[in-house]
Design an enzyme around this catalytic site. Structure first.
Site, PDB file in Angstrom:
ATOM      1  N   ASP A 145     -20.533   5.356 -32.932  1.00 49.41           N
ATOM      2  CA  ASP A 145     -22.138   5.477 -33.187  1.00 49.41           C
ATOM      3  C   ASP A 145     -22.802   4.201 -33.137  1.00 49.41           C
ATOM      4  O   ASP A 145     -23.447   3.911 -34.355  1.00 49.41           O
ATOM      5  CB  ASP A 145     -22.798   6.483 -34.425  1.00 49.41           C
ATOM      6  CG  ASP A 145     -24.031   6.916 -34.363  1.00 49.41           C
ATOM      7  OD1 ASP A 145     -24.627   6.739 -33.427  1.00 49.41           O
ATOM      8  OD2 ASP A 145     -24.679   7.271 -35.454  1.00 49.41           O
ATOM      9  N   LYS A 183     -25.451   4.052 -50.620  1.00 47.13           N
ATOM     10  CA  LYS A 183     -25.837   4.931 -49.658  1.00 47.13           C
ATOM     11  C   LYS A 183     -25.861   6.347 -50.149  1.00 47.13           C
ATOM     12  O   LYS A 183     -24.546   6.768 -50.707  1.00 47.13           O
ATOM     13  CB  LYS A 183     -24.754   4.802 -48.379  1.00 47.13           C
ATOM     14  CG  LYS A 183     -25.084   5.925 -47.281  1.00 47.13           C
ATOM     15  CD  LYS A 183     -24.190   5.611 -46.223  1.00 47.13           C
ATOM     16  CE  LYS A 183     -24.707   6.599 -44.888  1.00 47.13           C
ATOM     17  NZ  LYS A 183     -23.742   6.250 -43.754  1.00 47.13           N
ATOM     18  N   GLY A 236     -33.588   1.095 -46.559  1.00 48.69           N
ATOM     19  CA  GLY A 236     -33.457   1.316 -45.370  1.00 48.69           C
ATOM     20  C   GLY A 236     -33.147   2.998 -45.290  1.00 48.69           C
ATOM     21  O   GLY A 236     -32.711   3.484 -46.582  1.00 48.69           O
ATOM     22  N   ALA A 262     -32.252   6.653 -43.035  1.00 45.68           N
ATOM     23  CA  ALA A 262     -31.821   7.237 -41.699  1.00 45.68           C
ATOM     24  C   ALA A 262     -31.820   8.734 -41.758  1.00 45.68           C
ATOM     25  O   ALA A 262     -32.326   9.192 -42.895  1.00 45.68           O
ATOM     26  CB  ALA A 262     -30.136   6.755 -41.421  1.00 45.68           C
ATOM     27  N   SER A 263     -31.570   9.506 -40.815  1.00 48.33           N
ATOM     28  CA  SER A 263     -31.828  10.828 -40.614  1.00 48.33           C
ATOM     29  C   SER A 263     -30.914  11.712 -41.724  1.00 48.33           C
ATOM     30  O   SER A 263     -31.495  12.521 -42.359  1.00 48.33           O
ATOM     31  CB  SER A 263     -31.363  11.380 -39.205  1.00 48.33           C
ATOM     32  OG  SER A 263     -30.100  11.106 -39.094  1.00 48.33           O
ATOM     33  N   LEU A 264     -29.885  11.212 -42.180  1.00 45.05           N
ATOM     34  CA  LEU A 264     -28.968  11.803 -42.894  1.00 45.05           C
ATOM     35  C   LEU A 264     -28.864  11.077 -44.370  1.00 45.05           C
ATOM     36  O   LEU A 264     -28.572  11.778 -45.414  1.00 45.05           O
ATOM     37  CB  LEU A 264     -27.509  11.933 -42.575  1.00 45.05           C
ATOM     38  CG  LEU A 264     -27.285  12.516 -41.088  1.00 45.05           C
ATOM     39  CD1 LEU A 264     -25.835  12.542 -40.867  1.00 45.05           C
ATOM     40  CD2 LEU A 264     -27.767  13.947 -41.053  1.00 45.05           C
ATOM     41  N   ALA A 265     -29.453   9.790 -44.550  1.00 46.84           N
ATOM     42  CA  ALA A 265     -29.144   9.073 -45.900  1.00 46.84           C
ATOM     43  C   ALA A 265     -30.172   7.966 -46.051  1.00 46.84           C
ATOM     44  O   ALA A 265     -30.826   7.560 -44.867  1.00 46.84           O
ATOM     45  CB  ALA A 265     -27.652   8.494 -45.942  1.00 46.84           C
ATOM     46  N   GLN A 266     -30.167   7.520 -47.190  1.00 50.44           N
ATOM     47  CA  GLN A 266     -30.943   6.242 -47.212  1.00 50.44           C
ATOM     48  C   GLN A 266     -30.038   5.274 -48.224  1.00 50.44           C
ATOM     49  O   GLN A 266     -29.141   5.770 -48.866  1.00 50.44           O
ATOM     50  CB  GLN A 266     -32.374   6.691 -47.984  1.00 50.44           C
ATOM     51  CG  GLN A 266     -32.287   7.278 -49.134  1.00 50.44           C
ATOM     52  CD  GLN A 266     -33.627   7.847 -49.887  1.00 50.44           C
ATOM     53  OE1 GLN A 266     -34.315   8.556 -48.984  1.00 50.44           O
ATOM     54  NE2 GLN A 266     -34.200   7.294 -51.065  1.00 50.44           N
ATOM     55  N   VAL A 267     -30.413   3.990 -48.294  1.00 49.82           N
ATOM     56  CA  VAL A 267     -29.726   2.993 -48.781  1.00 49.82           C
ATOM     57  C   VAL A 267     -30.465   2.212 -49.713  1.00 49.82           C
ATOM     58  O   VAL A 267     -31.514   1.925 -49.657  1.00 49.82           O
ATOM     59  CB  VAL A 267     -29.195   1.936 -47.874  1.00 49.82           C
ATOM     60  CG1 VAL A 267     -28.385   0.780 -48.604  1.00 49.82           C
ATOM     61  CG2 VAL A 267     -28.120   2.784 -46.811  1.00 49.82           C
TER      62      VAL A 267
END
Length: 504
Positions: free
Chosen positions: A284, A152, A130, A132-137
């Protein structure tokens, strides 16, 4: 050589933003000053302007990436504030998050830990599960324990671009305020500047997660699961891997015989506990940060609710919790006088702003709030709210959101997101049960304050305090009894519905 390349890229990023800003301001000045033709024609011109400017801005956000993607994702959910053309255009950003290369991630992990990936993990998937705008996993397996974990990792490029991108964002909203002072959205960039450093500190996120986990582990009946944090650094967070399905995957819920109404009630308890309990608030809780999985081993539920991404948390001051509880009790009781009093205490809301504020915190039309907020929202009510926004309430809402305390903005944001999650479940019971759960937390908060006041004034042994204690217990017991009776009613109804009609 690298510094010159970086400098050129910075000029490019800034140029894109400035170019779109100038063009958009010019287009809006022309569209808003167009006074020829009928109202329908002017609205058509404005709608076309909305769409052109939204399309242009989307291209800039996608090209610049970084925190601009996060900003666009936030704007896409602000359908109560922005024109449909803007929110609808930005929806694709929810699924267009950047993916950093494996080589960049490998280099960052070595820089931050002093060890290569192979020294820490037995396996480390090259492709993220996955982003996201700030990170990936990434999925991985710990080398020393064999535990399957989720790693993460922050996008490495963020460290380089965040200061410039924040400055560009603040400049953009300040410029918009200069040309259109009645639409002051600087609170958006101010909140981003305040919250982003926390969201980018994964060690802090790990601390938030474990603090919340410890709190909810003491609530045995809660189905909340927070993945265990193995270790964390500023740009890297290693957690146990806990998978689940999206909360709005109704086919999965139905296939596992997970009761949607019970999921809705569990969500209400979790987030009310965060607002009114002794734990910070997760600010969030969108669909990507909450998952559900089947679990037959629980006594009270057959599911777990998994909460991810603990970067954006806030501690709510005790007095604010108490005033907010009294505000909601006034809303539930349709007591307009008390509503006005506590709206002023909580957010500094004036009498003129009061109808708009109550609609903002409840998501309901003001006429409904002053009669029965626990009723299900009708299509007619949705049209009334939409029409009101078109008649000038939008400008008042922008001004209101610009002046309320930041913590209230985050509570409102959390309310909006959890309300959206709840609506996606398509429950049978409607809002009645969740309002009773809210009332239970509110009355507990008020009751605790009353007990503290009695204790500070000599305790219950004093005659006048005994009367105050009796009144407090009566109010508290009434709400508890209502909720208990309603839950018994729900249980009885389900037992009856479980029998085929032919056998009755």
């Amino acid at each position: 050589m690298r510094s010159s390349t970086t400098g050129f890229a910075a000029v490019q990023r800034s140029g894109r933003v400035l170019n779109a800003l100038v063009l958009n301001i010019n287009e809006y000045r022309v569209a808003l000053n167009h006074d020829e033709g009928d109202e329908e024609g002017r609205q058509a011109i404005l709608k076309a302007c909305h769409q052109r400017c939204a399309d242009r801005t989307l291209r800039v956000l996608e090209k610049n990436g970084s925190i601009f993607i996060k900003l666009g994702q936030h704007l896409s959910s602000m359908n109560y504030l922005l024109p449909l053309e803007w929110t609808r255009t930005f929806i694709p950003l929810q699924d267009r998050c950047p993916v950093s290369s494996y080589d960049a991630i490998e280099e960052m992990i070595f820089t931050d830990t002093g060890l290569p990936i192979s020294a820490q993990f037995k396996n480390f998937d090259r492709d993220p599960i996955g982003a996201a705008s700030l990170a990936q996993v990434h999925l991985a397996t710990m080398k020393n324990t064999g535990l399957e974990v989720a790693v993460k990792v922050q996008h490495p490029a963020l460290q380089e671009w965040v200061p410039l991108d924040l400055a560009l964002t603040q400049f953009t909203f300040a410029t918009l305020k200069y040309f259109f002072p009645e639409y002051d959205l600087q609170w958006l960039s101010n909140e981003m500047a305040s919250s982003l450093p926390q969201e980018l500190d994964f060690a802090l996120e790990g601390s938030n997660a474990m603090r919340t986990k410890r709190h909810f582990d003491l609530i045995r009946e809660s189905p909340l699961v927070i993945p265990e944090v193995i270790w964390g650094k500023k740009r890297i967070l290693v957690m146990e891997y806990v998978a689940g399905h999206r909360m709005d995957d109704l086919a999965y819920l139905d296939s596992k015989m997970i009761d949607r109404d019970e999921v809705s009630a569990a969500l209400a308890r979790i987030f009310n506990e965060m607002i009114f309990g002794n734990t910070p608030l997760h600010c969030d809780p969108h669909g990507g940060n909450i998952a559900i999985r089947h679990n037959d081993l629980r006594r009270t539920h057959n599911f777990d609710i998994i909460l991810y991404d603990h970067g954006l948390y806030r501690d709510i001051p005790l007095q604010l919790k108490r005033d907010y509880a009294k505000l909601w009790l006034a809303v539930i009781n349709a007591d307009e006088k008390c509503m006005r009093e506590y709206a002023q205490r909580v957010a500094g809301v004036t009498n003129e702003q009061f109808p708009l504020f109550t609609s903002a915190i409840t998501g309901r039309d003001f006429g409904v709030v002053t009669t029965s907020v626990v009723s299900t929202r009708s299509e007619k009510e949705k049209q009334v709210i939409s029409g009101a926004m078109g008649e000038g309430m939008l400008r008042q809402l922008v001004q209101l959101l610009g002046q309320v305390p930041r913590i209230i903005l985050l509570i409102l944001k959390t309310n909006d997101l959890t309300r959206s999650l709840d609506e996606s479940l398509e429950t049978r019971d409607g809002p009645v049960r969740n309002f009773l759960i809210l009332a239970r937390y509110c009355i507990r908060t008020v009751f605790q304050e009353q007990i503290e006041a009695i204790q500070s004034q000599g305790g219950a042994s004093r005659p006048q305090n005994m009367i105050r204690l009796l009144i407090a217990w009566t109010s508290y017991g009434r709400v508890e009894a209502k909720l208990l009776l309603y839950e018994w009613y729900i249980l009885a109804r389900r037992v009856v519905q479980s029998f085929p009609l032919a056998s009755i």
